[in-house]
Scaffold this active site. Structure first.
Site, PDB file in Angstrom:
ATOM      1  N   VAL A  53       1.497  69.258  28.517  1.00  0.00           N
ATOM      2  CA  VAL A  53       0.724  68.077  28.906  1.00  0.00           C
ATOM      3  C   VAL A  53      -0.665  68.134  28.280  1.00  0.00           C
ATOM      4  O   VAL A  53      -1.193  69.207  28.023  1.00  0.00           O
ATOM      5  CB  VAL A  53       0.589  67.949  30.452  1.00  0.00           C
ATOM      6  CG1 VAL A  53       1.860  67.437  31.076  1.00  0.00           C
ATOM      7  CG2 VAL A  53       0.141  69.248  31.083  1.00  0.00           C
ATOM      8  N   ARG A 110      11.955  83.088  38.608  1.00  0.00           N
ATOM      9  CA  ARG A 110      10.975  83.839  37.810  1.00  0.00           C
ATOM     10  C   ARG A 110      11.020  85.311  38.165  1.00  0.00           C
ATOM     11  O   ARG A 110      11.235  85.655  39.329  1.00  0.00           O
ATOM     12  CB  ARG A 110       9.558  83.307  38.056  1.00  0.00           C
ATOM     13  CG  ARG A 110       9.352  81.961  37.407  1.00  0.00           C
ATOM     14  CD  ARG A 110       7.939  81.452  37.528  1.00  0.00           C
ATOM     15  NE  ARG A 110       7.943  80.006  37.278  1.00  0.00           N
ATOM     16  CZ  ARG A 110       6.890  79.232  37.361  1.00  0.00           C
ATOM     17  NH1 ARG A 110       5.720  79.736  37.698  1.00  0.00           N
ATOM     18  NH2 ARG A 110       6.995  77.943  37.109  1.00  0.00           N
ATOM     19  N   TRP A 135       8.535  89.400  31.420  1.00  0.00           N
ATOM     20  CA  TRP A 135       8.016  89.688  32.754  1.00  0.00           C
ATOM     21  C   TRP A 135       8.074  88.442  33.644  1.00  0.00           C
ATOM     22  O   TRP A 135       8.076  88.560  34.859  1.00  0.00           O
ATOM     23  CB  TRP A 135       6.592  90.225  32.703  1.00  0.00           C
ATOM     24  CG  TRP A 135       6.546  91.552  32.017  1.00  0.00           C
ATOM     25  CD1 TRP A 135       6.050  91.817  30.782  1.00  0.00           C
ATOM     26  CD2 TRP A 135       7.055  92.786  32.523  1.00  0.00           C
ATOM     27  NE1 TRP A 135       6.227  93.140  30.478  1.00  0.00           N
ATOM     28  CE2 TRP A 135       6.843  93.764  31.545  1.00  0.00           C
ATOM     29  CE3 TRP A 135       7.693  93.174  33.713  1.00  0.00           C
ATOM     30  CZ2 TRP A 135       7.217  95.083  31.689  1.00  0.00           C
ATOM     31  CZ3 TRP A 135       8.064  94.490  33.875  1.00  0.00           C
ATOM     32  CH2 TRP A 135       7.823  95.433  32.869  1.00  0.00           C
ATOM     33  N   HIS A 194      11.278  76.702  35.427  1.00  0.00           N
ATOM     34  CA  HIS A 194      10.727  75.501  36.058  1.00  0.00           C
ATOM     35  C   HIS A 194      11.721  74.355  35.854  1.00  0.00           C
ATOM     36  O   HIS A 194      12.742  74.535  35.166  1.00  0.00           O
ATOM     37  CB  HIS A 194       9.331  75.144  35.508  1.00  0.00           C
ATOM     38  CG  HIS A 194       9.230  75.123  34.005  1.00  0.00           C
ATOM     39  ND1 HIS A 194       8.079  74.827  33.330  1.00  0.00           N
ATOM     40  CD2 HIS A 194      10.155  75.356  33.023  1.00  0.00           C
ATOM     41  CE1 HIS A 194       8.279  74.877  32.026  1.00  0.00           C
ATOM     42  NE2 HIS A 194       9.531  75.198  31.819  1.00  0.00           N
ATOM     43  N   ALA A 209       3.733  63.585  33.672  1.00  0.00           N
ATOM     44  CA  ALA A 209       4.727  64.482  34.265  1.00  0.00           C
ATOM     45  C   ALA A 209       4.023  65.307  35.328  1.00  0.00           C
ATOM     46  O   ALA A 209       2.807  65.525  35.265  1.00  0.00           O
ATOM     47  CB  ALA A 209       5.328  65.389  33.206  1.00  0.00           C
ATOM     48  N   GLN A 213      11.637  73.532  42.825  1.00  0.00           N
ATOM     49  CA  GLN A 213      10.596  72.630  42.311  1.00  0.00           C
ATOM     50  C   GLN A 213      11.087  71.194  42.322  1.00  0.00           C
ATOM     51  O   GLN A 213      12.294  70.924  42.415  1.00  0.00           O
ATOM     52  CB  GLN A 213      10.234  72.996  40.865  1.00  0.00           C
ATOM     53  CG  GLN A 213       9.382  74.250  40.735  1.00  0.00           C
ATOM     54  CD  GLN A 213       8.796  74.388  39.341  1.00  0.00           C
ATOM     55  OE1 GLN A 213       9.283  73.790  38.370  1.00  0.00           O
ATOM     56  NE2 GLN A 213       7.757  75.189  39.221  1.00  0.00           N
TER      57      GLN A 213
HETATM   58  C1  FA5 Z   1       5.070  74.654  36.407  1.00  0.00           C
HETATM   59  O1  FA5 Z   1       6.104  75.238  36.688  1.00  0.00           O
HETATM   60  C2  FA5 Z   1       5.043  73.426  35.546  1.00  0.00           C
HETATM   61  N1  FA5 Z   1       6.363  73.230  34.986  1.00  0.00           N
HETATM   62  C3  FA5 Z   1       4.595  72.239  36.376  1.00  0.00           C
HETATM   63  C4  FA5 Z   1       4.267  71.048  35.582  1.00  0.00           C
HETATM   64  C5  FA5 Z   1       5.219  70.079  35.379  1.00  0.00           C
HETATM   65  C6  FA5 Z   1       3.000  70.893  35.003  1.00  0.00           C
HETATM   66  C7  FA5 Z   1       4.958  68.944  34.634  1.00  0.00           C
HETATM   67  C8  FA5 Z   1       2.715  69.794  34.254  1.00  0.00           C
HETATM   68  C9  FA5 Z   1       3.677  68.820  34.070  1.00  0.00           C
HETATM   69  P1  FA5 Z   1       3.591  76.194  37.904  1.00  0.00           P
HETATM   70  O2  FA5 Z   1       4.016  77.487  37.315  1.00  0.00           O
HETATM   71  O3  FA5 Z   1       2.161  76.098  38.307  1.00  0.00           O
HETATM   72  O4  FA5 Z   1       3.878  74.972  36.950  1.00  0.00           O
HETATM   73  O5  FA5 Z   1       4.509  75.883  39.156  1.00  0.00           O
HETATM   74  C10 FA5 Z   1       4.427  74.653  39.853  1.00  0.00           C
HETATM   75  C11 FA5 Z   1       4.521  74.887  41.343  1.00  0.00           C
HETATM   76  O6  FA5 Z   1       5.676  75.656  41.657  1.00  0.00           O
HETATM   77  C12 FA5 Z   1       3.373  75.714  41.910  1.00  0.00           C
HETATM   78  O7  FA5 Z   1       2.254  74.908  42.208  1.00  0.00           O
HETATM   79  C13 FA5 Z   1       3.993  76.283  43.146  1.00  0.00           C
HETATM   80  O8  FA5 Z   1       3.948  75.334  44.193  1.00  0.00           O
HETATM   81  C14 FA5 Z   1       5.404  76.488  42.753  1.00  0.00           C
HETATM   82  N2  FA5 Z   1       5.632  77.888  42.383  1.00  0.00           N
HETATM   83  C15 FA5 Z   1       5.339  78.496  41.211  1.00  0.00           C
HETATM   84  N3  FA5 Z   1       5.705  79.791  41.234  1.00  0.00           N
HETATM   85  C16 FA5 Z   1       6.254  80.011  42.437  1.00  0.00           C
HETATM   86  C17 FA5 Z   1       6.834  81.154  43.087  1.00  0.00           C
HETATM   87  N4  FA5 Z   1       6.963  82.317  42.478  1.00  0.00           N
HETATM   88  N5  FA5 Z   1       7.283  81.006  44.353  1.00  0.00           N
HETATM   89  C18 FA5 Z   1       7.195  79.822  44.980  1.00  0.00           C
HETATM   90  N6  FA5 Z   1       6.680  78.708  44.433  1.00  0.00           N
HETATM   91  C19 FA5 Z   1       6.200  78.800  43.171  1.00  0.00           C
END
Ligand code: FA5
Length: 355
Positions: free
Chosen positions: A263, A206, A163, A180, A317, A220
């Site tokens: 982390v 995603r 999903w 990511h 990170a 990202q």
């Molecule tokens: C991560 O993807 C982790 N890989 C981040 C991380 C890296 C944590 C290194 C610790 C160490 P997360 O799923 O929360 O985390 O996504 C990070 C950021 O990506 C979010 O805060 C948001 O700004 C952005 N993001 C996530 N999903 C979406 C989406 N569907 N659309 C737009 N931006 C998004």
């Protein structure tokens, strides 16, 4: 003999009156070329006459030759000013025809502009460059090993669920669109020994329902630093400096506990809202804080997975969403607009200076 010379003199006189008569009637560039070819050209009348001199008795040739040459001279002299006049008139007519009114208002060319997300990437690369981070780029199609396993995300973790993840191949092979930019952590550490200081901007994917703050494809920026004695303080300092440069001086960074398998400890980080200085406004949804992403200290399992000794090295990170930063900085309230190619939106950034 008499008759031959006489015949030639008559021929010359004939040619003279014919050629000069035609000369007076010339009116176009085509006429001019035609006349010159017919009378003075290599296959023209005069040349033919000169060639035929050989058929005359020897002692008559000089006189006949002189007379023919004299005719040539005469025709050339008469022809030159007429040709010049007709050429000038033709040029004048052409200039008149092609006249350009330089006082008319011009048509502005359509000038393209760098996409706001690309501009933000450039800006972040510059900011982190000053802090000693090198930008690296990785594949958008990943294996489960880099996207999950080496990030300490076990097989039963919900993030591996279909999903969330877009699979691009037979599910058993687990080839995925990276969810990511974190897979580049392991890819980088496998390639080099510490110290490591990299950032990774790039597209991520995603399987998610779209809304004003969620897209299925977004961008990202990952950050990774590994060395001896790296602590949370370094992480906070780096993110604080980024926030200061992006949103102005006196910005504060907030860490709150969060969970990411790769982390330990993990945090989410936010910057106090530059628009209301943390008091609460529409942009920060009255909270005073703008959420930026996840971060933390690199999990010992991740270091071990790439052959680093976690007793010797530590690291931090972070990962942030670039569209969300552009939204905060410029007050954009719907993330979906970035991918619509709507020129009314994109043109706003054509001249907007990214400070
Ligand atoms: C991560 O993807 C982790 N890989 C981040 C991380 C890296 C944590 C290194 C610790 C160490 P997360 O799923 O929360 O985390 O996504 C990070 C950021 O990506 C979010 O805060 C948001 O700004 C952005 N993001 C996530 N999903 C979406 C989406 N569907 N659309 C737009 N931006 C998004």
């Amino acid at each position: 003999m008499e008759t031959q010379i006489h015949g030639l003199t008559e021929k010359i006189a004939d040619a003279r009156s014919q050629a000069t008569g035609q000369l007076q009637a010339l009116s176009s560039l085509g006429d001019v070329q035609e006349w010159e070819r017919a009378w003075l050209g290599p296959k023209g009348e005069i040349t033919t006459m000169l060639r035929s001199l050989g058929t005359l008795p020897k002692d008559e040739r000089p006189v006949a030759g002189r007379e023919t040459q004299a005719l040539r001279q005469e025709l050339e002299t008469a022809f030159a000013p007429i040709r010049d006049r007709i050429e000038r008139e033709a040029l004048d007519a052409r200039l008149e025809d092609e006249r350009v009114d330089v006082t008319l208002p011009g048509i502005d060319p359509q000038i393209g502009a760098i996409h706001p997300v690309s501009r933000m990437i450039d800006e972040l690369v510059e900011i982190f460059g000053q802090l000693g981070f090198q930008a690296v780029f990785g594949p958008e199609v990943e294996t489960g090993r880099y996207n999950f396993d080496l990030l300490n995300i076990p097989a039963d973790h919900p993030a591996r669920d279909v999903w969330d993840t877009i699979l691009v191949d037979d599910p058993t092979a687990e080839i995925v669109m990276r969810t990511h930019t974190s897979p580049m952590q392991a890819r980088t550490m496998e390639r080099i020994d510490p110290p490591v200081r990299v950032i990774v901007p790039g597209r991520t994917y995603r399987y998610e329902a779209q809304d004003a703050s969620h897209e299925w494809m977004f961008t990202q920026l990952e950050g990774l630093a590994v060395d001896r004695n790296i602590t949370m303080t370094d992480l906070k300092g780096v993110l604080q400096e980024m926030a200061r440069q992006l949103f102005g001086p006196e910005r504060r960074v907030r860490f709150r506990c969060d969970y990411f398998p790769f982390v330990e400890p993990g945090v989410d980080f936010a910057v106090d809202c530059a628009i209301c200085s943390g008091k609460g406004c529409r942009v920060c949804k009255q909270s005073g804080w703008l959420e930026m992403g996840g971060a933390g200290m690199v999990h010992p399992n991740v270091l071990r997975g790439v052959g680093y000794d976690p007793d010797e090295y530590t690291g931090f990170a972070f990962g942030l969403g670039i569209e969300r930063i552009v939204m905060m900085k410029y007050g954009v309230d719907d993330l979906r607009i970035f991918n619509t190619n709507d020129l009314r939106f994109l043109k706003k950034f054509a001249t907007a200076a990214v400070s």
